[in-house]
Scaffold this motif. Sequence first.
Motif, PDB file in Angstrom:
ATOM      1  N   LEU A   1      42.738  42.467  41.262  1.00  0.00           N
ATOM      2  CA  LEU A   1      42.964  43.568  42.205  1.00  0.00           C
ATOM      3  C   LEU A   1      42.081  44.770  41.865  1.00  0.00           C
ATOM      4  CD1 LEU A   1      46.830  43.650  42.795  1.00  0.00           C
ATOM      5  CD2 LEU A   1      45.048  42.900  44.361  1.00  0.00           C
ATOM      6  N   ALA A   2      41.978  45.092  40.588  1.00  0.00           N
ATOM      7  CA  ALA A   2      41.134  46.229  40.186  1.00  0.00           C
ATOM      8  C   ALA A   2      39.687  45.996  40.592  1.00  0.00           C
ATOM      9  CB  ALA A   2      41.251  46.457  38.680  1.00  0.00           C
ATOM     10  N   LEU A   3      39.242  44.744  40.539  1.00  0.00           N
ATOM     11  CA  LEU A   3      37.852  44.437  40.878  1.00  0.00           C
ATOM     12  C   LEU A   3      37.578  44.530  42.373  1.00  0.00           C
ATOM     13  CD1 LEU A   3      37.275  41.402  38.488  1.00  0.00           C
ATOM     14  CD2 LEU A   3      36.218  43.663  38.316  1.00  0.00           C
ATOM     15  N   THR A   4      38.615  44.523  43.199  1.00  0.00           N
ATOM     16  CA  THR A   4      38.381  44.710  44.632  1.00  0.00           C
ATOM     17  C   THR A   4      37.911  46.120  44.939  1.00  0.00           C
ATOM     18  OG1 THR A   4      40.700  45.316  45.043  1.00  0.00           O
ATOM     19  CG2 THR A   4      40.125  42.984  45.225  1.00  0.00           C
ATOM     20  N   ARG A   5      38.245  47.075  44.065  1.00  0.00           N
ATOM     21  CA  ARG A   5      37.800  48.457  44.258  1.00  0.00           C
ATOM     22  C   ARG A   5      36.690  48.836  43.288  1.00  0.00           C
ATOM     23  NH1 ARG A   5      40.208  53.766  42.709  1.00  0.00           N
ATOM     24  NH2 ARG A   5      39.191  55.297  44.045  1.00  0.00           N
ATOM     25  N   PHE A   6      36.703  48.243  42.094  1.00  0.00           N
ATOM     26  CA  PHE A   6      35.679  48.524  41.088  1.00  0.00           C
ATOM     27  C   PHE A   6      35.067  47.192  40.638  1.00  0.00           C
ATOM     28  CE2 PHE A   6      38.943  51.782  40.785  1.00  0.00           C
ATOM     29  CZ  PHE A   6      38.211  52.956  40.849  1.00  0.00           C
ATOM     30  N   PRO A   7      34.221  46.566  41.464  1.00  0.00           N
ATOM     31  CA  PRO A   7      33.731  45.212  41.159  1.00  0.00           C
ATOM     32  C   PRO A   7      32.834  45.126  39.940  1.00  0.00           C
ATOM     33  CG  PRO A   7      32.614  46.112  43.097  1.00  0.00           C
ATOM     34  CD  PRO A   7      33.725  47.059  42.772  1.00  0.00           C
ATOM     35  N   LYS A   8      32.320  46.259  39.426  1.00  0.00           N
ATOM     36  CA  LYS A   8      31.453  46.223  38.247  1.00  0.00           C
ATOM     37  C   LYS A   8      32.170  46.633  36.966  1.00  0.00           C
ATOM     38  CE  LYS A   8      27.230  47.233  37.998  1.00  0.00           C
ATOM     39  NZ  LYS A   8      25.924  47.946  37.910  1.00  0.00           N
ATOM     40  N   SER A   9      33.426  46.988  37.041  1.00  0.00           N
ATOM     41  CA  SER A   9      34.154  47.533  35.902  1.00  0.00           C
ATOM     42  C   SER A   9      33.979  46.682  34.636  1.00  0.00           C
ATOM     43  CB  SER A   9      35.649  47.627  36.232  1.00  0.00           C
ATOM     44  OG  SER A   9      36.400  47.935  35.082  1.00  0.00           O
ATOM     45  N   PRO A  10      33.224  47.147  33.652  1.00  0.00           N
ATOM     46  CA  PRO A  10      32.977  46.326  32.448  1.00  0.00           C
ATOM     47  C   PRO A  10      34.227  46.061  31.632  1.00  0.00           C
ATOM     48  CG  PRO A  10      32.090  48.552  32.170  1.00  0.00           C
ATOM     49  CD  PRO A  10      32.512  48.438  33.593  1.00  0.00           C
ATOM     50  N   GLU A  11      35.139  47.037  31.524  1.00  0.00           N
ATOM     51  CA  GLU A  11      36.353  46.844  30.740  1.00  0.00           C
ATOM     52  C   GLU A  11      37.242  45.775  31.357  1.00  0.00           C
ATOM     53  OE1 GLU A  11      37.063  48.011  27.826  1.00  0.00           O
ATOM     54  OE2 GLU A  11      35.203  49.159  27.737  1.00  0.00           O
ATOM     55  N   THR A  12      37.238  45.693  32.679  1.00  0.00           N
ATOM     56  CA  THR A  12      38.053  44.673  33.348  1.00  0.00           C
ATOM     57  C   THR A  12      37.523  43.282  33.050  1.00  0.00           C
ATOM     58  OG1 THR A  12      38.518  46.252  35.131  1.00  0.00           O
ATOM     59  CG2 THR A  12      38.982  43.936  35.571  1.00  0.00           C
ATOM     60  N   TRP A  13      36.202  43.114  33.103  1.00  0.00           N
ATOM     61  CA  TRP A  13      35.617  41.807  32.803  1.00  0.00           C
ATOM     62  C   TRP A  13      35.825  41.437  31.330  1.00  0.00           C
ATOM     63  CZ3 TRP A  13      34.738  38.976  36.808  1.00  0.00           C
ATOM     64  CH2 TRP A  13      34.280  39.536  38.007  1.00  0.00           C
ATOM     65  N   ILE A  14      35.710  42.418  30.457  1.00  0.00           N
ATOM     66  CA  ILE A  14      35.938  42.145  29.031  1.00  0.00           C
ATOM     67  C   ILE A  14      37.373  41.695  28.796  1.00  0.00           C
ATOM     68  CG2 ILE A  14      36.114  43.249  26.762  1.00  0.00           C
ATOM     69  CD1 ILE A  14      33.721  45.009  27.605  1.00  0.00           C
ATOM     70  N   HIS A  15      38.324  42.364  29.437  1.00  0.00           N
ATOM     71  CA  HIS A  15      39.732  41.994  29.261  1.00  0.00           C
ATOM     72  C   HIS A  15      40.003  40.599  29.827  1.00  0.00           C
ATOM     73  CE1 HIS A  15      43.993  42.751  28.608  1.00  0.00           C
ATOM     74  NE2 HIS A  15      44.231  42.283  29.828  1.00  0.00           N
ATOM     75  N   ARG A  16      39.377  40.248  30.935  1.00  0.00           N
ATOM     76  CA  ARG A  16      39.566  38.909  31.498  1.00  0.00           C
ATOM     77  C   ARG A  16      39.127  37.845  30.497  1.00  0.00           C
ATOM     78  NH1 ARG A  16      40.908  38.854  36.814  1.00  0.00           N
ATOM     79  NH2 ARG A  16      40.617  36.597  36.951  1.00  0.00           N
TER      80      ARG A  16
ATOM     81  N   SER B   1      32.689  35.390  42.721  1.00  0.00           N
ATOM     82  CA  SER B   1      32.004  35.387  44.016  1.00  0.00           C
ATOM     83  C   SER B   1      32.392  36.597  44.847  1.00  0.00           C
ATOM     84  CB  SER B   1      32.322  34.099  44.774  1.00  0.00           C
ATOM     85  OG  SER B   1      31.797  32.975  44.119  1.00  0.00           O
ATOM     86  N   GLU B   2      33.677  36.926  44.848  1.00  0.00           N
ATOM     87  CA  GLU B   2      34.144  38.071  45.631  1.00  0.00           C
ATOM     88  C   GLU B   2      33.571  39.371  45.084  1.00  0.00           C
ATOM     89  OE1 GLU B   2      38.339  40.147  47.094  1.00  0.00           O
ATOM     90  OE2 GLU B   2      38.349  38.196  46.095  1.00  0.00           O
ATOM     91  N   ALA B   3      33.561  39.532  43.759  1.00  0.00           N
ATOM     92  CA  ALA B   3      33.023  40.748  43.154  1.00  0.00           C
ATOM     93  C   ALA B   3      31.524  40.865  43.394  1.00  0.00           C
ATOM     94  CB  ALA B   3      33.320  40.772  41.651  1.00  0.00           C
TER      95      ALA B   3
END
Length: 458
Positions: free
Chosen positions: A128-143, A197-199
């Motif tokens: 959900l966070a990536l739908t608004r911030f698709p480049k968020s590095p902290e989100t990808w790291i946490h995933r 793909s969505e991001a």
Amino acid sequence: MAEFEKEVAVLVQRVVRDISNAFKKNPNIDEIGIIPCPEPRYNRSPIVLIETKLGLESWCVKFLLPSLHRKLLLYRQRKNYLDREALVDVTVTLLLLNPDFTTAWNIRKELLQCGLLNPEKDLYLGKLALTRFPKSPETWIHRRWVILQFLQQCCAQKGCRKEQCEGYLCHTEAMGSSQNLCTHQAKLLHQEMSVCSEAAGRYPSNYNAWSHRIWVLQHIAKDNVEVFLEEFSSMRRWVSMHVSDHSGFHYRQFLLQALLTELCKAPHMSTAGTTLYQQGTTTTSPSARLTETRAAFGLDPSGTERQLGGGTIAQLFDLEMEFCSELIHSYPGHEALWCHRRQVVFLWHKWRRDHPHFPCNTNEGNGLHLSISKDNGQAFSSVEGSINGLPCGDAMEVDGPPDPCNAKQLKGGPLMSGSLALTAEHSFVSILLDDCGHSEQRRFALAYRKWLGNISRQ
């Protein structure tokens, strides 16, 4: 002043509670957004939920972020107590507004390690966070951290020995080979491909999304040739719709290199009939393009096992060069296409240098004659020499060089069987320039021809 702070605290508490209730009301929310609204117009909650879309009026963000930041920082300093439910709700609200707040993700990591939080919920929050911030590095790291925890659990549940877990990917004796993955891993892989793909579609040249996609394949689908083949085929449509996205083509080059590596490990290996996607999801029948690509690998859509060999690799490059040529003709003036063509040429010569004795024109029994042009049966000639210090191999014996006047023959570019035909590449560029009225296309074609001339003299 104290009264104002009290009103802000009440507002923050109300918004956090409303967001929590919105997820309870509809657990299938798939997108979040900020609704432009400078100031409140009605005496109502700033949270708007319409079907699966969650919106937040912008006027309250300036109050929410500072208050939630301060609350979490005080909790980390042990100056403020928050129970498990309050922590979950506060971090959800904060990360939807600012997913690069590392402290919030670290708190959720602790909850996950204590078993107080479901990993799937955390992946859902990140999506959900990536739908608004698709480049968020902290989100990808946490995933990636959550996925590693999941893969470790898979190994532990299956009773794998330490030496059987390589890169957190479990290879049990029940699997038989790395070609078969468990259903949970298959679903996870399919989910991550969809998120990436969505991001990537929301933000052009989204390096973080494509890097995560590569990481997922390396850790979940390691050594699985058919999964890489599925990705290589399915990505044709995406890059065809995003011809200026260098990151998408870089990912395709990674897939090409990975397929070369796996095929060279075992040139006569047989592949498992059950794919990871078939195990984890219900998909439609393969498209015509996927069927063509499978055939190039000696794979049958019905799952029949076949042998893979050097002709497979040559046909792989044939198809990629043809695909690249189609895009260049259809979408003139895009630099990413020409850069991708250079990289494909480089990869081919690197492979020929590293495998000079690898047979690349054998008939693998799939009905494909790799040294014959699809258009008119005329084989392309090759040039002896080297490219960037890489030997091209021996020239092929052919009836004659490609006819520069035969546009039909050269439109698809040279077939890659044997050694790369540099003369055919020069002819391809010459014919394109003769009919080119696009200034950018002409500039990129001239630069490519200069590149070909430089490497042919090395």
